[in-house]
Design an enzyme around this catalytic site. Sequence first.
Site, PDB file in Angstrom:
ATOM      1  N   LYS A  66       0.826  -1.223   0.000  1.00  0.00           N
ATOM      2  CA  LYS A  66       0.000   0.000   0.000  1.00  0.00           C
ATOM      3  C   LYS A  66       0.851   1.260   0.000  1.00  0.00           C
ATOM      4  O   LYS A  66       0.479   2.256  -0.606  1.00  0.00           O
ATOM      5  CB  LYS A  66      -0.939   0.014   1.215  1.00  0.00           C
ATOM      6  CG  LYS A  66      -2.157  -0.857   1.041  1.00  0.00           C
ATOM      7  CD  LYS A  66      -3.275  -0.395   1.962  1.00  0.00           C
ATOM      8  CE  LYS A  66      -4.560  -1.151   1.708  1.00  0.00           C
ATOM      9  NZ  LYS A  66      -5.634  -0.747   2.622  1.00  0.00           N
TER      10      LYS A  66
ATOM     11  N   LYS B  64      -5.469 -10.552  -6.579  1.00  0.00           N
ATOM     12  CA  LYS B  64      -6.637 -10.644  -5.707  1.00  0.00           C
ATOM     13  C   LYS B  64      -7.799  -9.807  -6.255  1.00  0.00           C
ATOM     14  O   LYS B  64      -7.577  -8.711  -6.762  1.00  0.00           O
ATOM     15  CB  LYS B  64      -6.226 -10.120  -4.327  1.00  0.00           C
ATOM     16  CG  LYS B  64      -7.206 -10.352  -3.227  1.00  0.00           C
ATOM     17  CD  LYS B  64      -6.725  -9.744  -1.916  1.00  0.00           C
ATOM     18  CE  LYS B  64      -7.173  -8.300  -1.772  1.00  0.00           C
ATOM     19  NZ  LYS B  64      -7.208  -7.794  -0.399  1.00  0.00           N
TER      20      LYS B  64
ATOM     21  N   LYS C 268     -11.601  -4.196  -4.327  1.00  0.00           N
ATOM     22  CA  LYS C 268     -12.454  -3.041  -4.605  1.00  0.00           C
ATOM     23  C   LYS C 268     -11.639  -1.884  -5.156  1.00  0.00           C
ATOM     24  O   LYS C 268     -12.184  -0.944  -5.706  1.00  0.00           O
ATOM     25  CB  LYS C 268     -13.249  -2.627  -3.360  1.00  0.00           C
ATOM     26  CG  LYS C 268     -12.484  -2.484  -2.075  1.00  0.00           C
ATOM     27  CD  LYS C 268     -13.478  -2.417  -0.897  1.00  0.00           C
ATOM     28  CE  LYS C 268     -12.803  -2.721   0.428  1.00  0.00           C
ATOM     29  NZ  LYS C 268     -13.729  -3.121   1.470  1.00  0.00           N
TER      30      LYS C 268
END
Length: 341
Positions: free
Chosen positions: A119, A202, A205
């Site tokens: 991230k 993966k 969203k």
Amino acid sequence: MTEVVHTPRVFSGIQPSGGLTLGNYLGALKRFAEAQNQGGMETIYCMVDQHAITVWQDPDKLRHATRELAAGFIASGVDPEKSILFNQSQVPGHAQLGWIFNCVARMGWMQRMTQWKDKAGKNQQNASLGLFAYPALMAADILLYHATHVPVGEDQKQHVELTRDIAIKFNHDYGVDFFPVPEPVIEGAGTRVMSLRDGTKKMSKSDPSDMSRINLTDDADTISKKIRKAKTDPEPLPDTAEGLADRPEARNLVNIYAALIDKTPDQAMPELAGMQFGQFKPMLADLAVDRLAPISTEMARLMQDPAEIDRILGRGANRANEIAAPILARTYDIVGMVSSR
Ligand code: AMP
Ligand code: TRP
């Protein structure tokens, strides 16, 4: 030295940072409802809004996403009478215990977290301190309730292991046997749902392509279209799940199929063996629509009354706080904080 008998208790959380996907449903929500319905263990489920703001969120969107997530929990079968359902920021103990765990966890432990590395990317200096400390807050979420079982998707395993390390170090440093060492529960075919466009990534969203995921708010036509257009290979389906080992996209669709009918991929294989995707995909699309359409309809219905959702979350927060407050008070006492009680 044992102070507490740790009654089995389930805790899990989801971030209200955007819409819910089929990955959240199969890897988390569906299993949360199953844990609740099995009975025998108290189940506590949290919308972790304090985690969500580790990257900037538009305030109105955060409020909306929190309510929509609550609707997603309820529509997936989490019953706010049977489970405790609430949002994190309404129970101050999360942040309070989170601070104590910031002082227990080591920099080196946090630096090893793969989600932090992913991230923060190349620009770690510009990431928020909260994003770095996030796993200590997650440990607080779990341990504030002395939870023993944490159902999560595969991607959260490392964070639950860090929670175990924090519990062990706290108990060791203060010479107590106070916090349980919780177990990650990662079971079933749906704990790692992959992108429909790339079987090695993966389903998320935050993926820029909406075709890569199925959203719980998608209508029947959209769900069907996304499955029909999902990337695959030209081979027919094999006889055993093992035969899917080097076929990530095919394996993903079979896993989704198996998870939707509550089977393991091995159990699902006999009925699929030899099938071409031209036959399998419409079958999977019908199944997905059958299982997901009622959820999106129910979510939309619940979202028409946001005040009722807020009441449900308020009640959940009160119940959560009743469990959390004495555990936090005892923690302060163990650490040596003076209180006026
Ligand atoms: P998040 O949306 O990242 O807050 O994740 C909430 C829960 O959903 C966690 O338990 C995740 O492990 C799970 N989850 C998220 N994406 C997936 C996925 N693609 N497959 C399986 N589980 C997932
Ligand atoms: N970190 C989890 C995620 O991004 C969400 C989460 C926060 C969580 N606190 C938790 C999951 C406690 C399980 C238990 O998906």
